[in-house]
Design an enzyme around this catalytic site. Sequence first.
Site, PDB file in Angstrom:
ATOM      1  N   ASN A  69     150.081  93.611  51.226  1.00 14.37           N
ATOM      2  CA  ASN A  69     151.184  94.532  51.521  1.00 14.37           C
ATOM      3  C   ASN A  69     152.406  93.685  51.896  1.00 14.37           C
ATOM      4  O   ASN A  69     152.336  92.452  51.937  1.00 14.37           O
ATOM      5  CB  ASN A  69     150.800  95.498  52.644  1.00 14.37           C
ATOM      6  CG  ASN A  69     151.806  96.642  52.772  1.00 14.37           C
ATOM      7  OD1 ASN A  69     152.130  97.310  51.787  1.00 14.37           O
ATOM      8  ND2 ASN A  69     152.327  96.871  53.972  1.00 14.37           N
ATOM      9  N   LYS A  70     153.501  94.335  52.181  1.00 19.66           N
ATOM     10  CA  LYS A  70     154.762  93.667  52.454  1.00 19.66           C
ATOM     11  C   LYS A  70     154.613  92.535  53.481  1.00 19.66           C
ATOM     12  O   LYS A  70     153.890  92.680  54.472  1.00 19.66           O
ATOM     13  CB  LYS A  70     155.764  94.727  52.951  1.00 19.66           C
ATOM     14  CG  LYS A  70     157.146  94.236  53.283  1.00 19.66           C
ATOM     15  CD  LYS A  70     157.797  93.421  52.170  1.00 19.66           C
ATOM     16  CE  LYS A  70     157.881  94.151  50.845  1.00 19.66           C
ATOM     17  NZ  LYS A  70     158.259  93.250  49.728  1.00 19.66           N
ATOM     18  N   ASP A  72     149.787  97.242  48.383  1.00 26.06           N
ATOM     19  CA  ASP A  72     150.134  96.982  46.985  1.00 26.06           C
ATOM     20  C   ASP A  72     148.905  96.687  46.142  1.00 26.06           C
ATOM     21  O   ASP A  72     148.888  96.920  44.936  1.00 26.06           O
ATOM     22  CB  ASP A  72     151.146  95.838  46.901  1.00 26.06           C
ATOM     23  CG  ASP A  72     152.492  96.323  47.399  1.00 26.06           C
ATOM     24  OD1 ASP A  72     152.701  96.329  48.627  1.00 26.06           O
ATOM     25  OD2 ASP A  72     153.299  96.785  46.568  1.00 26.06           O
ATOM     26  N   GLN A  91     163.758  97.185  53.602  1.00 28.05           N
ATOM     27  CA  GLN A  91     163.248  98.503  53.190  1.00 28.05           C
ATOM     28  C   GLN A  91     162.993  99.413  54.388  1.00 28.05           C
ATOM     29  O   GLN A  91     163.100 100.634  54.291  1.00 28.05           O
ATOM     30  CB  GLN A  91     161.949  98.354  52.385  1.00 28.05           C
ATOM     31  CG  GLN A  91     162.106  97.731  51.016  1.00 28.05           C
ATOM     32  CD  GLN A  91     161.894  96.241  51.034  1.00 28.05           C
ATOM     33  OE1 GLN A  91     162.204  95.563  52.013  1.00 28.05           O
ATOM     34  NE2 GLN A  91     161.361  95.698  49.953  1.00 28.05           N
ATOM     35  N   ARG A 140     160.786 100.910  43.616  1.00 27.80           N
ATOM     36  CA  ARG A 140     159.857  99.984  44.280  1.00 27.80           C
ATOM     37  C   ARG A 140     158.814 100.797  45.032  1.00 27.80           C
ATOM     38  O   ARG A 140     158.951 102.004  45.196  1.00 27.80           O
ATOM     39  CB  ARG A 140     160.612  99.047  45.225  1.00 27.80           C
ATOM     40  CG  ARG A 140     161.584  99.801  46.119  1.00 27.80           C
ATOM     41  CD  ARG A 140     161.734  99.244  47.463  1.00 27.80           C
ATOM     42  NE  ARG A 140     160.491  99.275  48.198  1.00 27.80           N
ATOM     43  CZ  ARG A 140     159.989 100.384  48.778  1.00 27.80           C
ATOM     44  NH1 ARG A 140     160.606 101.554  48.690  1.00 27.80           N
ATOM     45  NH2 ARG A 140     158.849 100.325  49.434  1.00 27.80           N
ATOM     46  N   GLY A 141     157.788 100.075  45.514  1.00 31.12           N
ATOM     47  CA  GLY A 141     156.658 100.764  46.128  1.00 31.12           C
ATOM     48  C   GLY A 141     155.576 100.894  45.065  1.00 31.12           C
ATOM     49  O   GLY A 141     155.864 101.288  43.919  1.00 31.12           O
TER      50      GLY A 141
END
Length: 342
Positions: free
Chosen positions: A243-244, A233, A192, A49-50
């Site tokens: 982003n998250k 992202d 995370q 991930r990432g």
Amino acid sequence: MTELGERSLDWAGDRIRMVDQTRLPDAYVVLEIDDVAGLVDAIGRLAVRGAPAIGVAGGFGVVLAAQEHGAGTEQFAAAVEAIRTARPTAVNLTRMVDRVAACAAEGPEALLAEALAVRDEEVAASLAMGRRGAALVEELVSEADAVTALTICNTGGLATVERGTALAVIRTIHERGRLALAIATETRPLLQGARLTAWELERMGAPYRVIVDAAGPALLSRGMADVVLVGADRIAANGDTANKIGTFALAVAARYASIPFVVVAPESTVDMDTPSGDAIQIEDRGADEVVNVRGTQITPEGSGALNPAFDVTPAELITAIVTDRRVIRLDRGETPATDTGG
Ligand code: MRU
């Protein structure tokens, strides 16, 4: 990272080797992935991930597709499509899969050479972002003797192959002896921050604290951090940044507290074909991850849940975007389209 040296994933002759990020910090397990179905599954369940890391994995996935089906066949095209759509928000995945697949007509060696080039570029980008970002932080918080940086999710070597994006900046500041404290939000639902960022900070010997997500805006409003550093992202052409989930709330709080809010991401995450954040598809990961915490249900039987995996921070809340090639000062009216000479 022990078994894989400093890399969280790499090519190993005819397969991908990667750290299974779902098992950390309890166990360091290396996955060997030699088919497309295995890779699509690994991306979908966040074993890898990432944004940059799934881009590199996707590039290697095209090589796996050619091994399985022969480059250029109908099955190859279907396998490539399955990889590029395994997750929707991070532009790196589709971009790197398309880039490597474009070499299909030149044969398998060309595919592998391109996938390795993608990996090498991301590794070099991480180093460059660390240095450039640390220099910007020095400039933005020049009055502080040492820097307290708040971050979200995991943006370290696990998320990028080596070193990272926002966490690479924190690491560089730490290596220069200028890090007072890294504050990592735990990052529900999949933790995370608590599982992966804390693991990486521990290994680099950096001073850090983990906080619950809801504490982030409160700590910022009380001036308890000098800077917020986050990854991305997808960065739209106007600077809006996906982003998250939770990133937007930190940006609002940082603005309220007059604390710089800096996005750190490679150029491979900048998507000039997406005009603004409204056009970014936000991944919906379903209820299970919310109603369960590491296998234990925390809600009444039958509870529904909403689970958007990302949010969009509008450009107007972002002080600057640091890439491997440039610093885009949104606070000075620049956008990714601005020619900053980088
Ligand atoms: O769902 P994830 O864990 O893949 O989300 C990752 C992030 O939001 C990261 O901040 C982003 O990909 C940048 S990683 C260097």
